[in-house]
Design a protein around this motif. Structure first.
Motif, PDB file in Angstrom:
ATOM      1  N   ASP A 119      35.739  46.498  47.675  1.00  0.00           N
ATOM      2  CA  ASP A 119      36.677  45.378  47.747  1.00  0.00           C
ATOM      3  C   ASP A 119      37.926  45.624  48.583  1.00  0.00           C
ATOM      4  OD1 ASP A 119      35.094  43.709  46.280  1.00  0.00           O
ATOM      5  OD2 ASP A 119      35.991  44.257  44.368  1.00  0.00           O
ATOM      6  N   PHE A 161      40.571  40.534  43.450  1.00  0.00           N
ATOM      7  CA  PHE A 161      41.990  40.530  43.100  1.00  0.00           C
ATOM      8  C   PHE A 161      42.850  41.310  44.095  1.00  0.00           C
ATOM      9  CE2 PHE A 161      42.347  44.805  41.448  1.00  0.00           C
ATOM     10  CZ  PHE A 161      43.713  45.008  41.257  1.00  0.00           C
ATOM     11  N   ALA A 183      34.044  48.975  41.579  1.00  0.00           N
ATOM     12  CA  ALA A 183      35.461  49.136  41.937  1.00  0.00           C
ATOM     13  C   ALA A 183      36.207  49.941  40.878  1.00  0.00           C
ATOM     14  CB  ALA A 183      36.121  47.775  42.133  1.00  0.00           C
ATOM     15  N   GLY A 241      46.319  50.585  38.843  1.00  0.00           N
ATOM     16  CA  GLY A 241      47.400  49.851  39.508  1.00  0.00           C
ATOM     17  C   GLY A 241      47.662  48.514  38.837  1.00  0.00           C
ATOM     18  N   ASP A 242      46.577  47.814  38.530  1.00  0.00           N
ATOM     19  CA  ASP A 242      46.701  46.486  37.944  1.00  0.00           C
ATOM     20  C   ASP A 242      47.350  46.571  36.561  1.00  0.00           C
ATOM     21  OD1 ASP A 242      46.406  43.791  38.072  1.00  0.00           O
ATOM     22  OD2 ASP A 242      44.232  43.758  37.812  1.00  0.00           O
ATOM     23  N   PRO A 273      40.682  45.047  33.406  1.00  0.00           N
ATOM     24  CA  PRO A 273      39.636  45.959  33.881  1.00  0.00           C
ATOM     25  C   PRO A 273      40.250  46.982  34.840  1.00  0.00           C
ATOM     26  CG  PRO A 273      39.398  43.795  34.929  1.00  0.00           C
ATOM     27  CD  PRO A 273      40.552  43.695  33.974  1.00  0.00           C
TER      28      PRO A 273
END
Ligand SMILES: *Cc1c(COP(=O)(O)O)cnc(C)c1O
Length: 463
Positions: free
Chosen positions: A143, A111, A307, A258-259, A253
């Motif tokens: 990642d 992502f 991650a 940040g996501d 997740p």
């Protein structure tokens, strides 16, 4: 649009300066002075539009007049043309009212590509205008390095140095970095751990002479442009499921937050989101923060969702700032204390404000593996361990208001051993990435010595 620091001791800056700086000089994080707003009609109008158009609208709301709309639209079109799915972030149904938003169709199958592809183009554009070149230095546990190399390779005004811990990332993750033949990319296998790599990056940033000599920059998840780019798929997913008429929930997740914070941003911009479930692995500092009101660092435990092996979620400071009514003195106090003693007791009012949107769930390794098997058995979809943490969290919380979107953050083929161990099925790389194994690798090996690596960065940047 001006950006202020969460710690209140740095002058406000424009979008471009906030993006190029990353961290504010007072150690805080930049947030926009006010959240841009979309009307219901504007949000409804996103339905059925190409992904890059929605991206240009959402990111454009944060860029203000600093990037010309036509230029931004072109950047978004180019960035998302690198994805190998025409929807860019497609939804896949896994239950009557649950969907995966597949964020992994970008060049490095994770992502991070969604934000990095646009960030690289923003950098190149802005640096060209300022007649500047910068050196991006990043440490990666997997990642981020691959996404950064894929995004910045071949750019004219940026060089990138990616440090990874030798032998501690998967072969697929390594090859996404080391097979880039572009001369502006250097990959370094550091003889140490990820923490060593991160400590070296930190030291490099504190070295003023190096910083100036090579115009050092970072692209980690605190960069506000990354957050803005991640808010986009909250909009596209929600409108595909009937927003703004229907309210949608998300299950995310999380590691550095940040996501999930991007979901908060979308909500503040007007998207009707009922709930955001923050799913962590056994490194569950965030899950505890949202359930117990205590943000307390533990030691990092390695898991099969590496991650998310994080015990200090950088972006949490942004939410805290919001939850204390943007009080920079309180935010600075809390995070200075956190740096020292590793704990923040969230004030009751701020905790209540966070709970209005967020819930936290921590998921152990066995439950993660079981979610991979169950999803495969029930739907035929093979999910990666990070996505599985979120699917398991959704199973744990049960019913949420409206349809739920689980953010699927990596392609299963990035973690073939663990996925095969759980499910008995070895995931295959998609076409395009499949020849990764045949490409030549190019990287240097260095000891985990700050001075050696700083000298390497300087020599590479000046070459
Ligand atoms: C980075 C990453 C995450 C965590 O995202 P944050 O924004 O750090 O919370 C989850 N899954 C994968 C595959 C990632 O690469």
């Amino acid at each position: 649009m001006r950006y202020v620091s969460t710690r209140g001791q740095a002058p406000s800056v424009g979008f471009v300066d906030a993006v190029l700086a990353g961290l504010a000089p007072d150690g805080g994080l930049y947030v926009p002075e006010a959240w841009p707003q979309f009307s219901r009609a504007q949000i409804a109008g996103f339905a059925g539009r190409p992904y890059h158009e929605v991206a240009a609208a959402v990111i454009g709301a944060f860029a203000g007049d600093e990037i010309a709309p036509a230029v931004l639209l072109e950047m978004c079109e180019e960035a998302y043309a690198t994805f190998n799915h025409p929807a860019v972030v497609p939804l896949v149904q896994i239950a009557p009212d649950a969907f995966l938003a597949e964020l992994f169709h970008g060049p490095s199958l994770a992502f991070k590509d969604v934000a990095m592809q646009i960030l690289a183009r923003l950098y190149d554009h802005v640096l060209a205008a300022q007649k500047r070149t910068q050196t991006i230095l990043c440490a990666t546990s997997g990642d981020t390095g691959g996404a950064a190399v894929e995004a910045f390779r071949g750019r004219k005004n940026v060089k990138v140095v990616a440090l990874f811990p030798e032998g501690r990332i998967s072969e697929v993750q390594r090859r996404f970095m080391t097979t880039a033949a572009d001369p502006n990319v250097a990959c370094v296998a550091v003889q140490g751990t990820f923490d060593d790599c991160q400590a070296i990056v930190k030291q490099a940033f504190q070295d003023q002479s190096l910083r100036q000599a090579v115009d050092l920059s970072g692209v980690n998840s605190i960069n506000f442009a990354r957050i803005a780019a991640q808010a986009v798929y909250y909009f596209t997913s929600a409108v595909a499921l009937g927003a703004p008429e229907r309210t949608v929930s998300f299950c995310v997740p999380s590691g550095n937050f940040g996501d999930a914070f991007a979901g908060y941003v979308a909500s503040r911009m007007g998207l009707p989101i009922a709930r955001i479930v923050v799913a962590t692995n056994s490194n569950d500092i965030l899950a505890h923060a949202f359930e117990d009101g205590r943000y307390a660092r533990g030691s990092v435990t390695p898991t099969i969702s590496p991650a998310m092996d994080i015990q200090s979620a950088s972006n949490f400071e942004r939410l805290y700032f919001e939850a204390v009514h943007r009080d920079p003195v309180e935010t600075a106090r809390a995070f200075a204390a956190f740096a020292e003693v590793g704990v923040i007791d969230i004030p009751p009012q701020a905790f209540a404000a966070m709970r209005a949107l967020f819930r936290g769930v921590g998921i152990g390794e066995d439950e993660t593996l079981r979610a991979i098997v169950a999803t495969l058995n029930e739907t035929g979809e093979l999910i990666d361990p990070h996505t599985a943490v979120a699917v398991a969290a959704l199973r744990r919380v049960g019913d949420l208001e409206g349809p739920v979107v689980v953010l699927s953050t990596a392609h299963a083929a990035k973690f073939p051993e663990d996925v095969a161990r759980a499910s008995g099925v070895t995931p295959e790389l998609p076409r395009g990435a499949a020849n990764l194994a045949a490409l030549a690798e190019r990287f240097d090996r260095l000891p985990a010595e700050p001075e050696t690596i700083k000298a390497y960065v300087r020599a590479f940047a000046e070459a």
